[in-house]
Design a protein around this motif. Structure first.
Motif, mmCIF file in Angstrom:
data_model
loop_
_atom_site.group_PDB
_atom_site.id
_atom_site.type_symbol
_atom_site.label_atom_id
_atom_site.label_comp_id
_atom_site.label_asym_id
_atom_site.label_seq_id
_atom_site.Cartn_x
_atom_site.Cartn_y
_atom_site.Cartn_z
ATOM 1 N N GLN A 287 -25.320 12.388 -19.171
ATOM 2 C CA GLN A 287 -25.520 13.589 -19.968
ATOM 3 C C GLN A 287 -25.116 13.365 -21.422
ATOM 4 N N LEU A 288 -23.977 12.713 -21.630
ATOM 5 C CA LEU A 288 -23.520 12.434 -22.989
ATOM 6 C C LEU A 288 -24.465 11.473 -23.699
ATOM 7 N N THR A 289 -24.992 10.496 -22.954
ATOM 8 C CA THR A 289 -25.940 9.560 -23.553
ATOM 9 C C THR A 289 -27.209 10.285 -23.973
ATOM 10 N N ALA A 290 -27.678 11.211 -23.129
ATOM 11 C CA ALA A 290 -28.869 11.981 -23.470
ATOM 12 C C ALA A 290 -28.632 12.813 -24.726
ATOM 13 N N ALA A 291 -27.445 13.393 -24.836
ATOM 14 C CA ALA A 291 -27.122 14.174 -26.031
ATOM 15 C C ALA A 291 -27.070 13.282 -27.261
ATOM 16 N N ALA A 292 -26.469 12.096 -27.122
ATOM 17 C CA ALA A 292 -26.368 11.162 -28.247
ATOM 18 C C ALA A 292 -27.739 10.649 -28.660
ATOM 19 N N ASP A 293 -28.641 10.459 -27.685
ATOM 20 C CA ASP A 293 -29.992 9.975 -27.991
ATOM 21 C C ASP A 293 -30.861 11.058 -28.617
ATOM 22 N N GLY A 294 -30.438 12.318 -28.488
ATOM 23 C CA GLY A 294 -31.211 13.418 -29.047
ATOM 24 C C GLY A 294 -32.171 14.060 -28.068
ATOM 25 N N THR A 295 -32.147 13.634 -26.798
ATOM 26 C CA THR A 295 -33.036 14.239 -25.802
ATOM 27 C C THR A 295 -32.492 15.569 -25.298
ATOM 28 N N LEU A 296 -31.199 15.808 -25.497
ATOM 29 C CA LEU A 296 -30.615 17.112 -25.191
ATOM 30 C C LEU A 296 -30.570 17.891 -26.499
ATOM 31 N N PRO A 297 -31.294 18.996 -26.617
ATOM 32 C CA PRO A 297 -31.430 19.691 -27.908
ATOM 33 C C PRO A 297 -30.122 20.321 -28.376
ATOM 34 N N SER A 298 -30.073 20.581 -29.665
ATOM 35 C CA SER A 298 -28.920 21.276 -30.232
ATOM 36 C C SER A 298 -28.899 22.715 -29.731
ATOM 37 N N ARG A 299 -27.701 23.250 -29.493
ATOM 38 C CA ARG A 299 -27.559 24.618 -29.019
ATOM 39 C C ARG A 299 -26.163 25.108 -29.331
ATOM 40 N N THR A 300 -25.978 26.411 -29.323
ATOM 41 C CA THR A 300 -24.676 26.998 -29.593
ATOM 42 C C THR A 300 -23.798 26.885 -28.356
ATOM 43 N N ILE A 301 -22.497 27.136 -28.532
ATOM 44 C CA ILE A 301 -21.584 27.107 -27.396
ATOM 45 C C ILE A 301 -21.973 28.176 -26.386
ATOM 46 N N GLY A 302 -22.366 29.358 -26.884
ATOM 47 C CA GLY A 302 -22.775 30.428 -25.987
ATOM 48 C C GLY A 302 -23.968 30.041 -25.133
ATOM 49 N N GLN A 303 -24.955 29.362 -25.755
ATOM 50 C CA GLN A 303 -26.117 28.908 -24.998
ATOM 51 C C GLN A 303 -25.729 27.852 -23.973
ATOM 52 N N ALA A 304 -24.817 26.955 -24.368
ATOM 53 C CA ALA A 304 -24.393 25.901 -23.452
ATOM 54 C C ALA A 304 -23.669 26.469 -22.239
ATOM 55 N N LEU A 305 -22.896 27.523 -22.463
ATOM 56 C CA LEU A 305 -22.134 28.136 -21.368
ATOM 57 C C LEU A 305 -22.931 29.218 -20.658
ATOM 58 N N ASP A 306 -24.157 29.458 -21.134
ATOM 59 C CA ASP A 306 -24.992 30.522 -20.566
ATOM 60 C C ASP A 306 -24.233 31.842 -20.600
ATOM 61 N N ALA A 307 -23.634 32.133 -21.775
ATOM 62 C CA ALA A 307 -22.781 33.314 -21.924
ATOM 63 C C ALA A 307 -23.608 34.589 -21.846
ATOM 64 N N ALA A 308 -22.934 35.679 -21.554
ATOM 65 C CA ALA A 308 -23.593 36.978 -21.458
ATOM 66 C C ALA A 308 -24.072 37.427 -22.838
ATOM 67 N N PRO A 309 -25.093 38.274 -22.910
ATOM 68 C CA PRO A 309 -25.589 38.769 -24.202
ATOM 69 C C PRO A 309 -24.500 39.531 -24.948
ATOM 70 N N PRO A 310 -24.615 39.645 -26.268
ATOM 71 C CA PRO A 310 -23.636 40.410 -27.044
ATOM 72 C C PRO A 310 -23.540 41.847 -26.552
ATOM 73 N N ARG A 311 -22.403 42.464 -26.836
ATOM 74 C CA ARG A 311 -22.142 43.826 -26.391
ATOM 75 C C ARG A 311 -23.188 44.801 -26.909
ATOM 76 N N ALA A 312 -23.691 44.584 -28.120
ATOM 77 C CA ALA A 312 -24.698 45.482 -28.677
ATOM 78 C C ALA A 312 -25.986 45.413 -27.858
ATOM 79 N N VAL A 313 -26.351 44.213 -27.402
ATOM 80 C CA VAL A 313 -27.562 44.063 -26.593
ATOM 81 C C VAL A 313 -27.384 44.750 -25.248
ATOM 82 N N LEU A 314 -26.200 44.598 -24.650
ATOM 83 C CA LEU A 314 -25.932 45.248 -23.375
ATOM 84 C C LEU A 314 -25.989 46.772 -23.512
ATOM 85 N N ALA A 315 -25.507 47.277 -24.655
ATOM 86 C CA ALA A 315 -25.535 48.724 -24.880
ATOM 87 C C ALA A 315 -26.968 49.227 -24.970
ATOM 88 N N LEU A 316 -27.840 48.467 -25.617
ATOM 89 C CA LEU A 316 -29.236 48.861 -25.713
ATOM 90 C C LEU A 316 -29.911 48.804 -24.344
#
Length: 240
Positions: free
Chosen positions: A99-128
Motif C-alpha cells: 500500500q505504501l509503495t502504491a502511494a509512493a508510486d502515485g497509483t494511490l490518489p491524493s486525498r484528505t484525512i477525512g476521505q482516507a478515514l471515510d469520515a462522516a459528512p460535516p454537521r451542516a450536511v447532516l442537518a440538511l
C-alpha cells in the motif's frame, strides 16, 4: 540499478553539468544506487537538483531527493490499512508495504484525512439531510426555548431587561465585563443601550441554535464566527 542504467542516468546529468562519463563512473554510481531503480522519480531527482543549484549532483543527492518525492506522495495520499481478521503478521506487513509503495508510486490518489478515514459528512450536511421530507409549512421550533428566555430575564435588573446579552461575560479584550455587568467603552463609559459585538456573538452561540449549520446551544458554528442567521434568530426570539 545496473551499470547500463547508471550510464543513462549520468548522460542526463551531463546534459546539465557537462561532465565526462566513463565505464568506471557508471559502475561506481550503479553500486552506490544498487537498491534504486532507474525510473521517472530518479530522473526527476536529477532535474529537481539542477533546477535549484549549479553544484554537481552525487548519488547521495539522487537518493535524498527521490526519497523526498515519494514521501510527499505518501503524505498526501494518507494511506490507511484496516487489515483483515484472518491475516498473519507477515501478510499484514506485505500488504501494508504494498500500500505504501502504491502511494509512493502515485497509483494511490491524493486525498484528505477525512476521505482516507471515510469520515462522516460535516454537521451542516447532516442537518440538511435531516430536513429532507419535512413539510415547508411545518412550524419551526424556537431557537431559544421560552423557559430559557424567561430564566435569563429574571437574572437581570429591571432597567437592563432588554440587554439579554448580559447573561454572558463580554469576551472583548478591552472590556471583559462580567455577567450582569454593562459593557464599557474604551473611555471606561458604560454602554447602557447595547453591548460589544463579541458579547452579542457569545450570547447567540450560548443560547441559540444556528439555522444555517445546525449547531446547538453552546456549540460553535462551523465557521470562524457565528453565522449571521444565528444572530438574527436570537434577536427575533428576544423581540417576540
Amino acid at each position: 540499478m545496473t551499470p547500463a542504467d547508471a550510464a543513462e542516468l549520468l548522460t542526463l546529468c551531463a546534459a546539465f553539468d557537462r561532465r565526462t562519463i566513463g565505464e568506471s563512473d557508471a559502475r561506481a554510481w550503479a553500486y552506490a544506487l544498487r537498491d534504486i531503480p532507474l525510473d521517472d522519480d530518479t530522473r526527476d531527482a536529477v532535474a529537481d537538483h539542477y533546477g535549484r543549484t549549479e553544484a554537481w549532483i552525487t548519488p547521495a543527492h539522487v537518493r535524498k531527493i527521490r526519497t523526498g518525492l515519494r514521501t510527499q506522495r505518501i503524505e498526501t495520499a494518507h494511506p490507511v490499512y484496516d487489515g483483515h481478521p484472518d491475516e498473519s503478521s507477515v501478510e499484514f506487513t506485505e500488504r501494508r508495504r504494498a500500500q505504501l509503495t502504491a502511494a509512493a508510486d502515485g497509483t494511490l490518489p491524493s486525498r484528505t484525512i477525512g476521505q482516507a478515514l471515510d469520515a462522516a459528512p460535516p454537521r451542516a450536511v447532516l442537518a440538511l439531510a435531516a430536513s429532507i421530507g419535512r413539510s415547508v409549512h411545518d412550524e419551526p421550533r424556537p431557537y431559544v426555548a421560552p423557559e430559557t428566555r424567561a430564566a435569563i430575564r429574571k437574572t437581570l435588573p429591571g432597567r437592563r431587561a432588554a440587554l439579554v446579552e448580559l447573561a454572558v461575560a463580554c469576551p472583548n479584550e478591552q472590556c471583559r465585563a462580567a455577567v450582569r455587568r454593562l459593557c464599557k467603552s474604551s473611555r471606561d463609559v458604560e454602554l447602557r443601550t447595547g453591548v460589544h459585538g463579541a458579547r452579542r456573538d457569545a450570547y447567540a452561540t450560548t443560547y441559540a441554535t444556528c439555522p444555517e449549520c445546525g449547531s446547538g446551544p453552546s456549540e460553535p458554528c462551523t465557521s470562524a464566527e457565528p453565522h449571521p442567521a444565528r444572530i438574527r434568530a436570537v434577536r427575533e426570539v428576544e423581540a417576540a
